[in-house]
Design an enzyme around this catalytic site. Structure first.
Site, mmCIF file in Angstrom:
data_model
loop_
_atom_site.group_PDB
_atom_site.id
_atom_site.type_symbol
_atom_site.label_atom_id
_atom_site.label_comp_id
_atom_site.label_asym_id
_atom_site.label_seq_id
_atom_site.Cartn_x
_atom_site.Cartn_y
_atom_site.Cartn_z
ATOM 1 C CE1 TYR A 122 -50.636 -82.086 -34.440
ATOM 2 C CE2 TYR A 122 -52.646 -81.049 -33.738
ATOM 3 C CZ TYR A 122 -51.248 -80.932 -34.195
ATOM 4 O OH TYR A 122 -50.825 -79.797 -34.077
ATOM 5 C CE LYS A 178 -48.412 -80.578 -31.637
ATOM 6 N NZ LYS A 178 -49.452 -79.481 -31.013
ATOM 7 C CB SER A 231 -50.058 -76.794 -33.280
ATOM 8 O OG SER A 231 -51.011 -77.533 -32.307
#
Length: 376
Positions: A161, A55, A52
């Site tokens: 999330y 991101k 992640s």
């Protein structure tokens, strides 16, 4: 010199104590790199799955296209990616598996996707999404089926999330006319000199690819053969990049430098400013409880945090560590970074260990961060 030695000792101590199988870390100020080091099974140039931490990279790409007038933060995402406009809000799942949904009150926007307020979720941390995925069949990573989950709430009303930035990656593709891997390579990786970053593990990266580990039942660690699909149907902008800590440090140094690194400007200063402030109004982050303990522990560190455009923001300072208003996030295999725009310092710390938010790994990262600040 003494400060650098102290920072390096935090890595040695973490490996020696059995907190992590290996660790690689780096830190910089606005004046340049102040530390780089590695211990255990990881080397300074180890290629790691940053999960992640992808991101923020995809978010930067989307905001480049906002700058160019090809994307809008507040227009309907479905204008470019029609499939997202068909999503409905999950009302419930009957005992027999019947799924009940309703139409959302408002359309999803890029802002919702970048701030995790679109209503989407992950089966890792949401019980309803977990049940839905188990009912429908667990999709293979890298397929569009991964994104075919319902909304959990009306867009803009809560924080969860989510897979939102995977959808933002599809918007980047629609607006730019090229696949996400090509867009990131041409507009971020090549300009910033991130030579080891990409969705695919190249021939020069393959010998340096680090194994993802799990803790052994008794002591030590077990290496796994974990590797993401190298020919995916969808390049997952939310979590599928491989990189090195050195490469990722160049990305966070660019953010610290208000969109520029080594004389190359990839984002406007005003864009970085917008990324660095709360972008979801009165909504706040909340803890996430794991549904898959082998993948993640409970995420209890986000309660009350704000969210900018792809970054978590701490509204209060962390004693001995980052300033209020710092940006941060992490990757599933226990990799972490922060960007402190007040004290002008940034750091990246990574191991390759599951489950995420492993208590010993997190403590070792925090010790590293404190050592960086103590050295300034």
């Amino acid at each position: 010199m003494r400060g650098t030695m102290d920072i390096g000792n935090t890595l040695k101590d973490a490996v020696r104590a059995g907190d992590v199988p290996g660790v690689v870390a780096a830190a910089a100020t606005d004046g340049g790199v102040i530390f780089q080091g590695a211990e255990g099974v990881l080397k300074p140039d180890s290629v790691i799955w940053i999960a992640s931490m992808t991101k923020a990279v995809t978010g930067a790409a989307a905001l480049q296209l906002v700058e160019r007038g090809k994307l809008s933060l507040d227009a309907q995402a479905a204008d470019l990616v029609p499939e997202i406009g068909a999503k409905e809000v999950l009302v419930g799942i009957d005992a027999d598996g019947t799924v009940h949904t309703r139409l959302p009150k408002r359309p999803i926007t890029l802002r919702h996707l970048l701030t995790h307020t679109a209503g989407l979720g992950y089966d890792t941390w949401n019980a309803d999404i977990y049940r839905y995925v188990q009912l429908k069949g667990v999709p293979k990573p890298g397929t569009r089926a991964v994104l075919e989950t319902p909304l959990l709430f009306d867009p803009g009303e809560q924080w969860e999330y989510s897979t939102g930035i995977d959808w933002a990656g599809l918007m980047v593709e629609a607006a730019s006319g090229v696949r996400l891997d090509q867009y990131l390579r041409e507009n971020l990786f090549e300009p910033l000199g991130m030579v080891d970053t990409g969705f695919r593990i190249g021939a020069t990266q393959r010998p340096r690819k680090a194994a993802v580990h799990v803790r052994a039942e008794t002591d030590g660690f077990v290496a796994t053969d974990h590797e993401l699909n190298q020919e995916p149907e969808v390049f997952m902008g939310g979590g599928a990049l491989y990189s090195t800590v050195g490469d990722y440090l160049r990305f966070v140094r660019m953010i610290l430098g208000q969109g520029a690194l080594d004389g190359v400007q990839v984002l406007k200063p005003e864009t970085v400013a917008s990324m660095s402030k709360n972008a979801m109004g009165e909504v706040r982050c909340r803890p996430l409880k794991t549904q898959i303990p082998g993948r993640s522990a409970d995420m209890d560190f986000v309660d009350g945090m704000e969210w900018g455009l792809t970054f978590m923001i701490n509204p209060e300072p962390f004693p001995g560590r980052r300033s209020a208003g710092s940006l941060a996030w992490a990757g599933l295999a226990n990799s972490y970074y922060w960007i402190d725009p007040v004290k002008k310092v940034t750091g990246v710390w990574a191991t390759q260990l599951l489950p995420f938010y492993d208590a010993r790994a997190v403590a070792a990262f925090e010790t590293f961060e404190r050592a960086v600040y103590a050295s300034l």
